[in-house]
Design a protein around this motif. Structure first.
Motif: not given
Length: 475
Positions: A377-397, A406-412
């Motif tokens: 078992v692991a989380p399905s995402a590393q971040v909460w849903p972000f701003d719809v206008a943002l292309e992707y999260p540039k930083t995580v924690a 890279r912000w979806m590394e947890i699924v690979i």
């Protein structure tokens, strides 16, 4: 007429079979719901004319049942071909291009009686876990329309969460059935690779990263749709046949051995609140009778990342190479697609071999892991849903992301091995009180067991019905 929007697919199927409701009733309810909420979330695109859809539903009422989906509306992810509908893949290069035939998976859904009503929105070529494109725009999260719905099966997940569809298809390379399911409080399943075929086109031997799969609001619907999609295509290698999953979904999970992988020993950053919500879910699994243990990292996450990004770039570049080599078309590809293609075209045969060798080593390690545990078992995402206008999260924690994905590394880790994974919704949190999910990961071929655990989880929690989206009705 009774609103049928949040009925399960199997319940609707029973009602259609015994005449309690008609296909016309179901279609009218579906169209009413789409009229009411799709303007807010932009999940279903290329919707067929309503008069034509009602005529098809009336015809279904007059004909013998073809299968359990007889008379049930469905919209197809806009990466797959459905005859008579455009397949844009979110790209201006293909906007309005009409499909001349059904893909294998779509044909199986129609053969079971489903009525295709339109397509579901996706990122351009399915690249990125955020559903936006220059053809149809962005799909919005129904629990917070200012936030992303995830992707690439974002349109499908939102259509389910809002009651516009009762089941939906999706596809998953890097979390595309898991991330949007988590962020929209529904279920999504990446099946064992080879269980659901792709298309017999181009190379069918080398690329084993992506697969089609089902999405639904209940695990039983997930199993029923998987059983319809599944089965080898004799024109393609790697196909496997497993027993039907729906008949095996009921049963106890007492004693099931669950290993908590979490953030891979701190190597993968998670936003605040995700671990805490996950720990609450793990305690609930213990209450269900599962035996839950924390895992030490079973393999180098850096090695997995390097292997994955090499093989993914190889896959993507070969699929989009013809577009890239046409300079006029190349300029119309989004930057992340161009970057992925260029990375793949620059690879040597030795680099691809070495990446596959790492994958083989990870597979061997994982096989030993599953000797001890039934489910990881692991989380399905590393971040909460972000701003719809943002292309992707540039930083995580606080950690900078060095690629657009890279912000979806947890699924690979499971994707690299073609393992089955089910996302289960686990509640809400983060700064905007939005949904999150957990990945239930099993060894190859354990799809039925994962669905049985998901069904037990659903009976204990039923998050999709416990908390439905509250949208402003547009009509």
């Amino acid at each position: 007429m009774t609103d049928l929007s949040f009925q399960s697919a199997l319940t609707l199927s029973e009602k259609l079979a015994d005449g309690t409701v008609s296909a016309s009733d179901v279609m009218q309810s579906t169209l009413n719901r789409i009229d009411a909420v799709n303007g807010t979330v932009n999940a279903i695109v290329s919707l067929r004319d309503s008069d034509a859809l009602m005529a098809e539903a009336r015809s279904a009422d007059k004909t013998a049942r073809k299968g359990w989906l007889h008379g049930i509306p469905i919209a197809i992810k806009d990466l797959a071909n459905a005859k008579g509908f455009p397949t844009s893949m979110g790209s201006p290069l293909f906007a309005g291009q009409m499909a001349q035939a059904d893909d294998v998976m779509v044909a199986r859904l129609r053969d079971a009686g489903a009525i295709v009503i339109g397509k579901t929105n996706t990122p351009e070529f399915g690249l990125g876990s955020h559903t936006f494109n220059p053809v149809f725009g962005a799909t919005r999260n129904p629990y917070g329309p200012g936030q992303t719905a995830g992707g690439s099966s974002g349109g499908a997940a939102v259509a389910l969460a809002t009651g516009m569809l009762c089941v939906a298809d999706g596809s998953d390379m890097m979390g595309s059935l898991r991330n949007p399911a988590a962020w929209n409080n529904v279920y999504g399943m990446r099946p064992t690779f080879g269980l659901v075929p792709s298309e017999p086109q181009g190379d069918t031997f080398l690329h084993q990263n992506a697969t089609n799969g089902p999405m639904a609001r209940t695990p039983k619907d997930l199993a029923a749709l998987l059983d319809t999609m599944a089965g080898p295509d004799p024109r393609q290698p790697h196909g496997i046949a497993l027993s039907q999953t729906l008949p095996a979904i009921d049963g106890d999970v007492t004693g099931l051995r669950v290993g908590w992988l979490g953030d891979w020993g701190g190597a993968i950053p998670l936003e605040d609140g995700i671990d805490e919500l996950s720990q609450t879910a793990l305690r609930q699994m213990s209450d269900m009778g599962c035996v839950v243990d924390a895992l030490n990292p079973p393999f180098s996450p850096d090695a997995i990342w390097d292997s994955w990004t090499t093989l993914r770039a190889f896959n993507v570049s070969m699929g989009l190479r013809a577009l890239y080599e046409d300079e006029t078309k190349r300029q119309r590809l989004k930057p992340s697609a161009q970057w992925e293609i260029e990375k793949g075209l620059a690879l040597s045969a030795t680099e691809i071999h070495d990446a596959s060798a790492v994958r083989s080593g990870w597979f061997k390690s994982a096989s030993h892991l599953f000797d001890k545990y039934d489910v990881i078992v692991a989380p399905s995402a590393q971040v909460w849903p972000f701003d719809v206008a943002l292309e992707y999260p540039k930083t995580v924690a606080g950690q900078t992301m060095d690629t657009y994905h890279r912000w979806m590394e947890i699924v690979i880790a499971p994707s690299l091995l073609g393992l089955p994974v089910v996302n289960v919704p686990v509640g809400f949190g983060g700064p905007n009180d939005l949904p999150m999910g957990l990945q239930l990961i099993g060894r190859r071929g354990s799809d039925a067991m994962l669905l049985r655990l998901a069904q037990n989880w659903h009976l204990a929690t039923d998050w999709p019905n416990a908390r439905r989206p509250r949208l402003e009705i547009t009509v």
